[in-house]
Design a protein around this motif. Structure first.
Motif, PDB file in Angstrom:
ATOM      1  N   TYR A  23      54.397  31.568  77.439  1.00 47.38           N
ATOM      2  CA  TYR A  23      54.756  30.168  77.186  1.00 47.38           C
ATOM      3  C   TYR A  23      56.074  30.067  76.422  1.00 47.38           C
ATOM      4  CZ  TYR A  23      52.301  30.709  72.672  1.00 47.38           C
ATOM      5  OH  TYR A  23      51.874  31.128  71.461  1.00 47.38           O
ATOM      6  N   GLN A  69      55.366  24.636  80.369  1.00 48.76           N
ATOM      7  CA  GLN A  69      55.636  25.269  79.085  1.00 48.76           C
ATOM      8  C   GLN A  69      54.730  26.479  78.850  1.00 48.76           C
ATOM      9  OE1 GLN A  69      54.801  21.595  77.451  1.00 48.76           O
ATOM     10  NE2 GLN A  69      56.933  20.975  77.172  1.00 48.76           N
ATOM     11  N   ILE A  70      53.627  26.487  79.569  1.00 49.95           N
ATOM     12  CA  ILE A  70      52.727  27.645  79.470  1.00 49.95           C
ATOM     13  C   ILE A  70      52.410  28.099  80.901  1.00 49.95           C
ATOM     14  CG2 ILE A  70      50.473  28.499  78.699  1.00 49.95           C
ATOM     15  CD1 ILE A  70      50.488  26.226  76.624  1.00 49.95           C
ATOM     16  N   THR A  81      47.508  17.622  77.875  1.00 53.20           N
ATOM     17  CA  THR A  81      48.332  18.151  78.967  1.00 53.20           C
ATOM     18  C   THR A  81      48.946  17.003  79.761  1.00 53.20           C
ATOM     19  OG1 THR A  81      46.391  18.224  80.389  1.00 53.20           O
ATOM     20  CG2 THR A  81      46.992  20.262  79.256  1.00 53.20           C
ATOM     21  N   PRO A 129      55.531  18.720  72.623  1.00 52.07           N
ATOM     22  CA  PRO A 129      55.656  20.128  72.232  1.00 52.07           C
ATOM     23  C   PRO A 129      54.723  20.511  71.087  1.00 52.07           C
ATOM     24  CG  PRO A 129      57.818  19.117  72.449  1.00 52.07           C
ATOM     25  CD  PRO A 129      56.820  18.026  72.606  1.00 52.07           C
ATOM     26  N   GLU A 168      60.718  20.088  78.031  1.00 51.05           N
ATOM     27  CA  GLU A 168      59.331  19.619  77.906  1.00 51.05           C
ATOM     28  C   GLU A 168      58.733  19.321  79.279  1.00 51.05           C
ATOM     29  OE1 GLU A 168      59.806  17.548  73.519  1.00 51.05           O
ATOM     30  OE2 GLU A 168      59.631  16.301  75.314  1.00 51.05           O
ATOM     31  N   ALA A 210      47.584  26.779  73.579  1.00 49.27           N
ATOM     32  CA  ALA A 210      47.559  28.254  73.580  1.00 49.27           C
ATOM     33  C   ALA A 210      46.226  28.762  73.041  1.00 49.27           C
ATOM     34  CB  ALA A 210      48.721  28.782  72.740  1.00 49.27           C
ATOM     35  N   SER A 269      51.951  21.879  81.415  1.00 54.85           N
ATOM     36  CA  SER A 269      52.925  21.138  80.598  1.00 54.85           C
ATOM     37  C   SER A 269      52.161  20.289  79.590  1.00 54.85           C
ATOM     38  CB  SER A 269      53.756  20.203  81.478  1.00 54.85           C
ATOM     39  OG  SER A 269      54.464  20.946  82.425  1.00 54.85           O
ATOM     40  N   ALA A 270      52.639  20.303  78.359  1.00 55.70           N
ATOM     41  CA  ALA A 270      51.981  19.511  77.301  1.00 55.70           C
ATOM     42  C   ALA A 270      52.583  18.108  77.248  1.00 55.70           C
ATOM     43  CB  ALA A 270      52.163  20.200  75.959  1.00 55.70           C
ATOM     44  N   LEU A 291      51.514  22.455  71.941  1.00 52.57           N
ATOM     45  CA  LEU A 291      51.565  23.772  72.603  1.00 52.57           C
ATOM     46  C   LEU A 291      50.660  24.785  71.906  1.00 52.57           C
ATOM     47  CD1 LEU A 291      55.350  24.043  73.511  1.00 52.57           C
ATOM     48  CD2 LEU A 291      53.429  23.844  75.085  1.00 52.57           C
ATOM     49  N   ASP A 292      50.670  24.758  70.568  1.00 51.41           N
ATOM     50  CA  ASP A 292      49.819  25.701  69.813  1.00 51.41           C
ATOM     51  C   ASP A 292      48.345  25.500  70.159  1.00 51.41           C
ATOM     52  OD1 ASP A 292      51.683  27.172  68.559  1.00 51.41           O
ATOM     53  OD2 ASP A 292      51.729  25.944  66.718  1.00 51.41           O
ATOM     54  N   LYS A 322      57.166  28.397  74.010  1.00 55.20           N
ATOM     55  CA  LYS A 322      57.069  27.779  72.700  1.00 55.20           C
ATOM     56  C   LYS A 322      58.319  28.073  71.856  1.00 55.20           C
ATOM     57  CE  LYS A 322      54.046  27.711  68.670  1.00 55.20           C
ATOM     58  NZ  LYS A 322      55.078  28.110  67.734  1.00 55.20           N
TER      59      LYS A 322
END
Lengths: 234, 302
Positions: free
Chosen positions: B151, B54-55, B81, B126, B50, B133, B122-123, B129-130, B153
Motif C-alpha cells: 500500500y 492505495q492498497i 473504502t 488517507p 488518493e 491495513a 481505495s480509501a 489507510l491504517d 501509505k
C-alpha cells in the motif's frame, strides 16, 4: 434667525467666556460684534456655527437648536452658516478657482454648476481675472476676497466673519466691508467680529458690544464704545 | 465619484508613499498567491494519489474469487473504502502487456498463470489507510489466501505532510506580510491625514459631511490593495505561463494539470486565472480598506 437665550460658556480651568447672553439677530441683519480681546466675540461666532456647545442656555439658528444637533449632522448647518477668518484659511496648493469650488463640491454640485457659480462669485469679489492664480500669488486683500467667495458660494443664509480685516490696511479693509455689505444686501445675515473702530463708526450698523463675556450695549447704529472706554481707562 | 477623484489626487501628490504601500501589498499578494496556488496544486496531486488504489492485496494461486469477495465485503462493511476492485489474473496480464508493450521479450516470458489476482482498495480518506491495513492484516485465513499486501501509505503520508507544511508556512508568512501591509497602509494614510489637517478643517467649515472627508482616504487604501493584488496576479500568471513546459514535464501524469496547463488560452486556464484575480482583488480591496479605516477611525474623529 439667530437666538441666544441666557447663554453662558465656560472653558475648563478658565473664567467664563460668555455670561448669560440673551440676544436675537433677525434674518438679513448686518451686525458688528465689538469688544476687547477676550470679550467673547469669537466664542459667540463659534457657538453659532456649532463649533462649541454652550455650558448653559440655548442657541437657536433658524429651526435648529444647536445643542441638539448630532455631530454627524453638523455639516447641514455649516452649509447654511459659513465663516470668514482673519487668516483666510485658504489651501495654498490650490488655485483661486479650486479654493472657491471646494464650497460647492461639498454640496455635491456637478462640474458645470460649479464653474458657473464660481465665476459668478469671483466677479462679485472682483477676482474673475485671477481664478488661475495660487493664494500666495495674491495680496492679503485678494486672499480675503477669495475666502469670502468660498464662504458665500452656494448661497449660505448666514455669514460669520471673525476679524476679516485684521490683517489688512484701511483701504483694503474698506473694500472687504463693501463686499460684505453687498453680500448682506442680497439677504445674507452677516455677523462680523472686529476691532476696527473706524469701520464700525463709519458704516453705522447694529453693533453688539461685548465686555468680559457680557453684552455691554446693543445699538441699532452703534459706535465703538467699548474700545474707547478701555482706552480711556488705560 | 468625486471622492474617488480626490483619492487619486492625494495619491498623485505623494507618489512615493503610494508606491511603498502598493509594493507592500504586491509582495503580500505575490507570496500569498504563490502559496495559495501551491496549496491548490498539492491538493490536486494528493487527490490524484488518493484516487489511485492505495492498497493492493495480492492473492495466492489457491485463493478463489469467493475468498476475494469475502475480504471485499469485510472492507466495504467498514465504510472507509471509496472503491474495492477485484483484478483477475487475465486483467493483470492485460495491464502488464500495456505497461511493457514496447518490450516484446518481457511479454513473451509472462502468462496469466504466473501473475497473481489482486484486490485494489481505495480509501475515502488517507487517514483510514491504517485502519484498512489493520482489517486486512487481521482478516481470517489471511496466511492461506494472501501472498502480499502493498500500500502507498508512505507516498500519501509524505504528500499530506508536505501539503500541511505548505499550508502552515504559507499561512504564517502570508499572515505576517498581510499585517505588515496593513501597518504600512495605516501609517501612510495616517501621515496623509496629518498632512491634510488644514484641508480637512476647511472642508468641515464649508459643510463637508464626515463621509465626504473620510471616503477619499478609504478609497486610497482600497486602491493600494487593488493595485498590489493586480500586479501580483500578473506576475504569478506570467511565471506560470513562462514555466509551463517545465511544470508539464513534472506533472504530465496528472490529467488535471495537463488539461489546465497545455493551453494558456483555453477556457479552463482563463477561468482559473480570472478566479485567482477575483480572489486577490477582493482580498486586496478588503485589506486596503481595513488599513485605511483603522487610520481614519483613529485620526478623523468627528
Amino acid at each position: 434667525m439667530i437666538r441666544f437665550d441666557h447663554v453662558s460658556k465656560h472653558y475648563p480651568g478658565h473664567r467664563g467666556a460668555l455670561s448669560d447672553i440673551t440676544v436675537d439677530i433677525a434674518d438679513g441683519e448686518f451686525v458688528y460684534l465689538i469688544g476687547p480681546s477676550g470679550a467673547g466675540k469669537t466664542t459667540m461666532l463659534r457657538l453659532i456655527m456649532r463649533d462649541l456647545i454652550p455650558t448653559s442656555g440655548t442657541v437657536v439658528v433658524d429651526e435648529w437648536k444647536l445643542s441638539s444637533i448630532p455631530t454627524s449632522q453638523i455639516h447641514h448647518l455649516r452649509r447654511r452658516v459659513r465663516t470668514v477668518y482673519q487668516d483666510f484659511k485658504l489651501l495654498t496648493d490650490r488655485t483661486v478657482y479650486e479654493n472657491v469650488a471646494v464650497g460647492l463640491e461639498v454640496l455635491g454640485k456637478n462640474e458645470r454648476e460649479i464653474a458657473k457659480d464660481v465665476i459668478k462669485v469671483l466677479s462679485l469679489v472682483n477676482l474673475e481675472d485671477k481664478y488661475g492664480l495660487f493664494p500666495l500669488q495674491l495680496s492679503a486683500g485678494e486672499q480675503q476676497r477669495v475666502s469670502i467667495a468660498r464662504a458665500i458660494v452656494g448661497g449660505p443664509k448666514i455669514l460669520l466673519a471673525d476679524e476679516p480685516t485684521g490683517n489688512l490696511d484701511p483701504d483694503t479693509a474698506g473694500e472687504i466691508l463693501d463686499i460684505l455689505e453687498e453680500v448682506n444686501s442680497i439677504g445674507t445675515t452677516v455677523i462680523m467680529a472686529t476691532h476696527n473702530a473706524s469701520l464700525v463708526n463709519e458704516r453705522k450698523k447694529r453693533t453688539l458690544a461685548l465686555d468680559d463675556g457680557s453684552i455691554h450695549s446693543d445699538e441699532a447704529k452703534g459706535r465703538y464704545h467699548v474700545q474707547k472706554k478701555k482706552h480711556a481707562n488705560a | 465619484m468625486r471622492t474617488l477623484k480626490t483619492a487619486w489626487k492625494h495619491i498623485r501628490r505623494s507618489p512615493y508613499q503610494a508606491m511603498a504601500a502598493t509594493l507592500a501589498m504586491f509582495l503580500t499578494f505575490l507570496l500569498t498567491g504563490f502559496f495559495f496556488l501551491t496549496s491548490v496544486a498539492s491538493a490536486v496531486i494528493l487527490q490524484y494519489f488518493e484516487g489511485k488504489p492505495q492498497i493492493t492485496v495480492f492473492f495466492r494461486d489457491q485463493a478463489s474469487q469467493e475468498d476475494a469477495s469475502g475480504l471485499t465485503t469485510t472492507l466495504q462493511a467498514s465504510g472507509k473504502t471509496a472503491q474495492v476492485r477485484y483484478v483477475t489474473k487475465e486483467e493483470a496480464l492485460a495491464t502488464y502487456k500495456t505497461l511493457f508493450q514496447n518490450d516484446p521479450l518481457l511479454l513473451e516470458m509472462v502468462t496469466a498463470d504466473i501473475l497473481p489476482a489482486s484486490l485494489e482498495v481505495s480509501a475515502t480518506s488517507p487517514q483510514y489507510l491504517d485502519d484498512l491495513a489493520q482489517t486486512i492484516a487481521s482478516y481470517g485465513g489471511k496466511g492461506d489466501i494472501i501472498e502480499e499486501v502493498v500500500y502507498q501509505k508512505d507516498v500519501v503520508d509524505a504528500l499530506i505532510s508536505w501539503s500541511n507544511a505548505i499550508k502552515v508556512i504559507g499561512g504564517v508568512l502570508a499572515g505576517l506580510l498581510a499585517v505588515d501591509a496593513l501597518l504600512i497602509v495605516m501609517t501612510v494614510i495616517g501621515m496623509k491625514i496629518a498632512l491634510r489637517r488644514d484641508e480637512i478643517e476647511i472642508l468641515k467649515l464649508v459643510g463637508a459631511s464626515s463621509w465626504y472627508i473620510r471616503l477619499p482616504f478609504l478609497w486610497e487604501g482600497a486602491l493600494y490593495g487593488i493595485w498590489g493584488a493586480t500586479a501580483s496576479w500578473a506576475v504569478l500568471i506570467g511565471v506560470i505561463v513562462w514555466m509551463r513546459p517545465v511544470l508539464l514535464s513534472f506533472l504530465e501524469a496528472i490529467p488535471v494539470f495537463v488539461t489546465v496547463l497545455s493551453n494558456p488560452t483555453s477556457t479552463i486556464f482563463l477561468t482559473g486565472s480570472a478566479a485567482l484575480l477575483g480572489i486577490l482583488l477582493v482580498t486586496g480591496f478588503l485589506l486596503g480598506i481595513i488599513g485605511s479605516a483603522v487610520s481614519v477611525g483613529r485620526y478623523l474623529k468627528f
